[in-house]
Design a protein around this motif. Structure first.
Motif, mmCIF file in Angstrom:
data_model
loop_
_atom_site.group_PDB
_atom_site.id
_atom_site.type_symbol
_atom_site.label_atom_id
_atom_site.label_comp_id
_atom_site.label_asym_id
_atom_site.label_seq_id
_atom_site.Cartn_x
_atom_site.Cartn_y
_atom_site.Cartn_z
ATOM 1 N N UNK A 62 -9.996 -0.106 -0.902
ATOM 2 C CA UNK A 62 -8.850 -0.991 -1.091
ATOM 3 C C UNK A 62 -8.278 -0.811 -2.484
ATOM 4 N N UNK A 63 -6.963 -0.985 -2.568
ATOM 5 C CA UNK A 63 -6.289 -0.811 -3.847
ATOM 6 C C UNK A 63 -4.995 -1.637 -3.841
ATOM 7 N N UNK A 64 -4.461 -1.840 -5.029
ATOM 8 C CA UNK A 64 -3.179 -2.527 -5.196
ATOM 9 C C UNK A 64 -2.124 -1.496 -5.582
ATOM 10 N N UNK A 65 -1.014 -1.485 -4.868
ATOM 11 C CA UNK A 65 0.040 -0.540 -5.218
ATOM 12 C C UNK A 65 0.870 -1.102 -6.372
ATOM 13 N N UNK A 66 1.927 -0.402 -6.735
ATOM 14 C CA UNK A 66 2.726 -0.801 -7.895
ATOM 15 C C UNK A 66 3.432 -2.139 -7.681
ATOM 16 N N UNK A 67 3.567 -2.561 -6.439
ATOM 17 C CA UNK A 67 4.175 -3.858 -6.138
ATOM 18 C C UNK A 67 3.113 -4.932 -5.913
ATOM 19 N N UNK A 68 1.863 -4.624 -6.261
ATOM 20 C CA UNK A 68 0.740 -5.530 -6.117
ATOM 21 C C UNK A 68 0.547 -5.991 -4.665
ATOM 22 N N UNK A 69 0.762 -5.065 -3.751
ATOM 23 C CA UNK A 69 0.434 -5.281 -2.342
ATOM 24 C C UNK A 69 -0.957 -4.699 -2.097
ATOM 25 N N UNK A 70 -1.799 -5.457 -1.413
ATOM 26 C CA UNK A 70 -3.175 -5.028 -1.169
ATOM 27 C C UNK A 70 -3.247 -4.125 0.053
ATOM 28 N N UNK A 71 -3.888 -2.956 -0.096
ATOM 29 C CA UNK A 71 -4.097 -2.015 1.007
ATOM 30 C C UNK A 71 -5.602 -1.901 1.265
ATOM 31 N N UNK A 72 -6.002 -2.005 2.513
ATOM 32 C CA UNK A 72 -7.411 -1.899 2.900
ATOM 33 C C UNK A 72 -7.531 -0.930 4.063
ATOM 34 N N UNK A 73 -8.363 0.099 3.892
ATOM 35 C CA UNK A 73 -8.535 1.113 4.934
ATOM 36 C C UNK A 73 -10.017 1.453 5.081
ATOM 37 N N UNK A 74 -10.352 1.991 6.228
ATOM 38 C CA UNK A 74 -11.684 2.543 6.459
ATOM 39 C C UNK A 74 -11.610 4.054 6.276
ATOM 40 N N UNK A 75 -12.435 4.586 5.387
ATOM 41 C CA UNK A 75 -12.463 6.029 5.181
ATOM 42 C C UNK A 75 -13.552 6.689 6.008
ATOM 43 N N UNK A 76 -14.691 6.050 6.101
ATOM 44 C CA UNK A 76 -15.814 6.657 6.817
ATOM 45 C C UNK A 76 -16.644 5.591 7.498
ATOM 46 N N UNK A 77 -17.129 5.954 8.674
ATOM 47 C CA UNK A 77 -18.234 5.240 9.312
ATOM 48 C C UNK A 77 -19.034 6.346 9.985
ATOM 49 N N UNK A 78 -19.899 6.977 9.196
ATOM 50 C CA UNK A 78 -20.531 8.232 9.591
ATOM 51 C C UNK A 78 -21.981 8.025 9.965
ATOM 52 N N UNK A 79 -22.398 8.741 11.002
ATOM 53 C CA UNK A 79 -23.800 8.676 11.404
ATOM 54 C C UNK A 79 -24.674 9.134 10.237
ATOM 55 N N UNK A 80 -25.755 8.397 10.002
ATOM 56 C CA UNK A 80 -26.619 8.672 8.855
ATOM 57 C C UNK A 80 -28.050 8.884 9.345
ATOM 58 N N UNK A 81 -28.342 10.055 9.905
ATOM 59 C CA UNK A 81 -29.695 10.300 10.432
ATOM 60 C C UNK A 81 -30.695 10.560 9.310
ATOM 61 N N UNK A 82 -31.951 10.521 9.666
ATOM 62 C CA UNK A 82 -32.986 10.832 8.684
ATOM 63 C C UNK A 82 -33.283 9.670 7.772
ATOM 64 N N UNK A 83 -34.020 9.959 6.705
ATOM 65 C CA UNK A 83 -34.432 8.934 5.760
ATOM 66 C C UNK A 83 -33.271 8.561 4.842
ATOM 67 N N UNK A 84 -33.133 7.265 4.583
ATOM 68 C CA UNK A 84 -32.046 6.794 3.733
ATOM 69 C C UNK A 84 -32.491 6.754 2.275
ATOM 70 N N UNK A 85 -32.870 7.911 1.759
ATOM 71 C CA UNK A 85 -33.287 7.999 0.361
ATOM 72 C C UNK A 85 -32.063 8.031 -0.539
ATOM 73 N N UNK A 86 -32.282 7.778 -1.827
ATOM 74 C CA UNK A 86 -31.175 7.776 -2.777
ATOM 75 C C UNK A 86 -30.497 9.142 -2.839
#
Length: 610
Positions: A186-210
């Motif tokens: 999410x970000x604010x454009x030059x007119x201070x309008x809020x934009x919210x988008x989904x970039x990823x919802x990706x399968x995450x197999x294996x161990x969730x290590x750092x």
């Protein structure tokens, strides 16, 4: 009627034959019944015996066909049975796209195109449309729609140079062996309008290590061409692997305020045995009614006799502290009905008089937490509210009240937990600057020492920006909003906010250096904060900066960056609520790639569809 009858006439005494108007010859019409008569023999006769007339007949036929093509379709008479639309026809493709959008937005399985009711509906609405197979929708229509939405999101990202804030979380499905990692922006454009988008919802197999999570985040940013310098902050949960992964990526990150509140409230509720016993008793009562429709019907009869609306009891969820609040609240509302029910029917347990009083007092100390949770759960809530809300909450918990009887230990534990878990928020520049850039708060919630630190941080930030060309607008500065004296409010938290603002919202006396940016900072901080209301939204804050960005051109970019940061990772959690609908019992064999595309489309398609 065919134009061939311009040159022939049906024989009156023998309908099976036609008479040529040119040579008076009789020509068979073919067939044995009127339904099987044709004009083929007539055309052959004309072509063989009268070539000139046949040429005229062909010209007339071609001209008639052209005229028919030029007539609008709405004025043409279609036959009862028309050929199906081919998939190459634009109208058919548009219908297919709309069906795919319907599947994505309403969580419908691809197999819906095989359901009899849906097939009958499509036939009724568009009899000439040929419904593609489920395989076509899953393998062709979905990827095409995904690419279209993805292209739109890329245009939105490329159209702004503003810093971007993110939220992230990990979710595991209950109906399939699949874990998914999310990334929303999410970000604010030059007119201070809020934009919210989904970039990823990706399968995450294996161990969730750092290390694995770090690689995922770097890949996500690279695929969307987001430079690390544009990453303002990432909101995450309190898990160590997630924290370390973001630190290794050199991304500034903040913990989810809602998660931290959840941990603090759990400590308070578990600090007194009497409270945990009362909660356990309430849970058993609610479970009794949940498992027995007959018991609920009897309870509804009692509610009607008491003149109360029919209501069901709320069940709590261990991972959501406010669900326990709502459960106790629903039980307290039905106190009379439950007491009468217990005298006539069997219950596994019932509250004692002391427990009923205890529940009332527990609800009173949890009420501010419930108000705060609602406020920060808004999709537009920002990190600027963290310091003010925690400051007001600590002041409220530190006060003695008549409702503290029996819950004093829990209240003290809540205060200690809040102080400990939010101890470092006033040392974090992300929170400090965001609060200062919020016209509702500015520096009113800081101590004198912290105020000086915030000014120093802001001046250092302005020094890194070329402000030589920045001049305040020649227009008159905005009028200073008046702060109304504190009044008795329905919200305890808002009443405390009023007190704090009245104590600290005094005009700044110190004069900063004469540079344009520092003058703007001084003038901004010297204004009184804008008035808060019980139904306020962050739109009031954005509206302020939209109207005053020309008055404070040096400060507007800071507000644009720091007010874009959310205070929770609720956006990602709401996404996973959608994921549980996408990966349900009807689609438990859905591949990770298809699930990702469906979630991406479901979340972002409304940005394109009116």
């Amino acid at each position: 009627m065919s134009l061939i009858w311009t040159y022939f006439t049906v024989c009156q005494d023998e309908p099976k034959q036609a008479v040529c108007n040119a040579c008076k010859s009789k020509v068979s019409r073919g067939g044995s019944t009127p339904k099987t008569y044709g004009t083929t023999n007539l055309r052959r006769h004309l072509e063989k015996k009268h070539p000139c007339l046949f040429s005229k007949y062909k010209e007339d036929t071609a001209a008639s066909a052209k005229t028919k093509r030029d007539v609008p379709e709405s004025q043409q008479q279609h036959p009862t049975v028309a050929p199906m639309f081919d998939t190459s026809v634009e109208k058919s493709n548009a219908t297919t796209r709309k069906i795919m959008e319907y599947m994505a937005l309403d969580d419908q399985p691809f197999s819906v195109v095989q359901d009899k009711g849906f097939v009958n509906l499509i036939k009724h609405l568009s009899p000439r449309y040929k419904l593609p197979s489920r395989r076509y929708f899953s393998d062709t229509a979905l990827p095409e729609l995904f690419e279209k939405v993805s292209s739109h999101i890329r245009k939105l990202l490329n159209a702004t140079k503003s810093p971007i804030s993110f939220t992230t979380d990990i979710w595991t499905s209950n109906v399939s062996l699949m874990s998914m990692l999310s990334l929303t922006a999410q970000w604010l454009d030059d007119e201070f309008e809020l934009h919210q988008v989904l970039l990823y919802c990706e399968e995450c197999p294996g161990s969730h290590t750092a290390d694995n999570l770090r690689a995922k985040f770097e890949k996500m940013m690279a695929e969307w061409n987001i430079d690390k310098k544009r990453v303002h902050v990432v909101l995450r949960d309190n898990a160590r692997n997630m924290t370390k992964a973001l630190d290794d990526c050199n991304f500034a990150s903040l913990p989810c305020m809602a998660h931290t509140l959840q941990l603090a409230v759990n400590e308070g509720l578990q600090s007194q045995r009497a409270i945990t016993d009362a909660v356990a008793t309430g849970r058993r009562i609610v479970t009794h009614f949940k498992h027995s429709p007959l018991a609920y019907s009897k309870l509804h009869v009692i509610q009607e006799e008491l003149g109360q609306p029919k209501k069901r009891l709320q069940q709590d969820v261990p991972t959501r502290w406010n669900s326990t609040f709502y459960m106790l609240q629903s039980l307290l509302e039905q106190k009379r009905a439950l007491s009468l029910y217990a005298t006539e029917h069997e219950l596994p347990t019932i509250f004692t008089t002391h427990q009923w009083e205890l529940i009332e007092n527990v609800l009173s100390i949890l009420q501010p937490f419930e108000e705060l949770t609602k406020t920060i759960s808004s999709s537009s809530a920002t990190a600027s509210s963290v310091i003010p809300e925690i400051t007001a909450l600590k002041r409220l918990l530190g006060r003695a009240a008549d409702t503290d009887r029996g819950v004093g230990t829990a209240k003290a534990t809540l205060l200690e937990a809040v102080q400990r878990r939010f101890a470092d928020i006033e040392k974090n520049p992300l929170y400090l600057v965001a609060t200062a850039m919020d016209p509702r708060y500015k520096t009113c919630y800081f101590s004198a020492e912290t105020k000086n630190e915030v000014k120093r941080v802001l001046l250092n930030m302005l020094d890194r920006v070329d402000t030589s060309a920045i001049r305040p607008t020649p227009d008159q500065p905005p009028e200073e909003p008046a702060i109304a004296p504190p009044t008795k409010r329905a919200s305890l938290l808002l009443s405390v906010h009023d007190e704090i603002l009245m104590e600290n919202a005094s005009n700044e006396e110190e004069h900063l250096l004469g540079r344009p940016a520092s003058v703007q900072l001084q003038r901004y901080l010297s204004e009184l904060p804008i008035k808060r209301s019980e139904d306020e939204t962050v739109n009031d804050v954005l509206k302020y900066w939209r109207e005053n960005k020309t008055h404070y051109p040096a400060l507007a970019p800071l507000a644009q960056a720091y007010l874009s940061a959310p205070c929770t990772s609720i956006d990602s959690e709401r996404l996973f609520s959608l994921a549980s609908n996408v990966l349900d019992e009807k689609r438990n064999r859905l591949s990770g790639e298809k699930a990702e595309m469906l979630l991406f489309v479901k979340k972002n398609l409304p940005l394109m569809v009116e």
